[in-house]
Each structure stands twice: as C-alpha cells, then as structure tokens.
Enzyme design. Structure first.
Site: not given
Length: 308
Positions: A24, A30-31, A46, A154
């Site tokens: 993702g 991004y991972v 990550k 968050d």
C-alpha cells in the site's frame, strides 16, 4: 539494496530482508511485504520518504514513540534504519528514507472490516464494539501514560489493525506528538494548525485542532474526540461527520457545533450513543480522560458478562 537469487533485498539493522510485493501507499510513506532472509518470517516494511530536515525529525519521532511505548494494543517496532539519499533512493527531492519493519497483520485494518460489513449489509455486534473499543483505548492509554504523555492525533479505523484473534492494535504513530502544549503566540497556533491539517484526518480530527487559538492549551483529550468518532464508526459504519463531508459542509464548523446525528433506528443499547456524546464534547475541558473512558467500558462489559 541489492539482488540475491532474483529477489530484491535490503539490509536493516544488520538483518537482511527480501522484498516480496507492494502492500500500500500513503501520503508520506509506502508499505512492502518483506521476508526475513534467515527466519523466512514475513513482515511489513514501512518506508517513510523525507523531503526535508523537518520531515526527518517527524520520522525519527515516530521511531522514538514506537520504541518508548510497549503495549499489546500498540504496534511494535521489529527493527529500523535511517538511510541518506543516494544509498537506496534515486529520487533527487528526497533527503532520506526511514525504514520501519513491523508485524504483518493479515486481517487488515478496522476500516477494511467496516467496508466489508457495509458491502454485506451487516454490522458489528454490540459485544464486538465494546471489546474493540476496550483494546483501542488500552493502546491509547499506553501513549497517554508515557512521561511526558503522547497524543496519537490521528486515531481512525484505518489506523487500527487487528490480530488473527481480533485484538485491535493502534498503528501509524507518525502523527504522535507530546500531548500537552501551551499555545502562547499566533505563530505557535498557526504551526500546530498546519501540522494538524497535514497529518490528522479531517473526519476524526478534534475541533481544537481545526482552529487553534492563541493563549490556549492542548492536551491528550484531542484523542478522546477521535475515539468517540471511532466508536460512532464501529456502530454506524462511518464517521459522525461523513454526511457533512459529503455535502461539502465545513468540517471545522460541524465539529465546533458538536451536533451529532444518529440513525433513527438502532439495534444497540442507548449506552453506545450516550458514550459517543460524552466523548464528543466540542469543549475539550468537558471531555473525559482515557482512564475515565476505560472505567466506563470495563463497567459496561462487566454488566454484560453478569447478564450472561
């Protein structure tokens, strides 16, 4: 980064990992799915792309928070490394990359589960909601209990993973920061407001982070607001401000007004809506702290067990 037996690989903290596939992408990272070259165990990698010294500090703060807070409901850090541009990145606008190796949660996020339930026209049971909230709140308590306290800033269903046994794990600590701040100047207020706009999702953001006032204080109860929104999302499969967002209304005004609309009919007990309203107070001074939320959740779960 190198290539071994046809597999792309990289070294992190003196451990070698093979890169399997992209999982993702986000606004700042991004991972990838990676495999430990020795144990063959799979992890998520990550990669945080930093474009400035300020972004480097934010990434390193994420590492610091992950290392400082060890709890079953907070994502652990397997290992990490910091690479200046030119080592692994060819992008000229990137100053460095920070690599974080974390556990792989195959069940995905709570948002994934919410989306699946929507498609199936199903819902969480009330017992499931209370157990998920209890685990999430325990993870947030670990952040708030740190000395000095951290706020996640968050919290949302996208940032909660689930173990195979359903245990929730709070993740993505890139927005986490010291919870308690005194705002004395307009510059400080603007800086915090800009940071929140960049790193705190609108649909779950506390009203005091939309419009930061000079000569004010901020504390960990920004997270209590977000947790109230998460509880609403678990019950009704969307943020309490989703409809306002879809209409194009001002989310800042909607959160400051604090008017929460519930579906006309609900299969849940009144306790769900009562706690949502208790947490979603526009004035942060009227919100509970995390220990008060946990006490109430424990009491509700205990009552349910006694009924059984």
């Amino acid at each position: 980064m190198g290539c071994m037996c046809g597999k792309e690989s990289l070294s992190i903290d003196d451990r070698r990992f093979f890169i399997r596939q992209r999982l993702g992408e986000g606004g700042f990272s991004y991972v990838d799915l990676v495999e430990d070259a020795v144990s063959h165990k799979t992890y998520a990698l990550k990669r945080i792309l930093c474009h400035s010294k300020e972004e480097e500090q934010i990434a390193l703060q994420e590492v610091e928070v992950m290392r400082a807070v060890a709890h079953p409901n907070v994502i652990p850090l397997e290992c990490h490394s910091f690479h200046k541009v030119g080592q692994y990145s060819k992008a000229v606008d990137i100053t460095c990359e920070v690599f974080l190796v974390i556990p792989l949660y195959r069940r995905g996020t709570l948002q994934d589960r919410i989306d699946t339930l929507k498609l199936k026209k199903e819902k969480f049971t009330e017992d499931e909601i209370w157990k998920l909230m209890l685990g999430i709140c325990k993870g947030i308590k670990a952040l708030h209990d740190h000395n000095p306290p951290y706020a996640h800033r968050d919290i949302k269903p996208d940032n909660v993973m689930t173990h195979d046994d359903g245990t929730p794990v709070v993740m993505d600590l890139g927005s986490a920061a010291p919870a308690r701040m005194e705002i004395h100047t307009a510059r400080q207020a603007t800086s915090l407001q800009d940071t929140a706009a960049e790193r705190c999702s609108m649909l779950y953001r506390a009203p005091e982070l939309f419009t930061v006032e000079t000569n004010s204080s901020i504390d960990e109860r920004t997270d209590i607001w977000s947790l109230g929104c998460v509880l609403y999302a678990l019950a009704y499969l969307e943020s309490p401000f989703e409809s306002a967002y879809q209409r194009g209304d001002s989310l800042a005004l909607a959160t400051m007004a604090g008017k929460i609309n519930f579906p006309d009919s609900s299969e849940y007990s009144s306790k769900i809506n009562d706690i949502i309203l208790w947490m979603l107070k526009s004035d942060p001074q009227e919100r509970p702290f995390i220990d008060q939320v946990l006490d109430r959740l424990h009491s509700i779960i205990h009552e349910g067990e006694n009924r059984v």
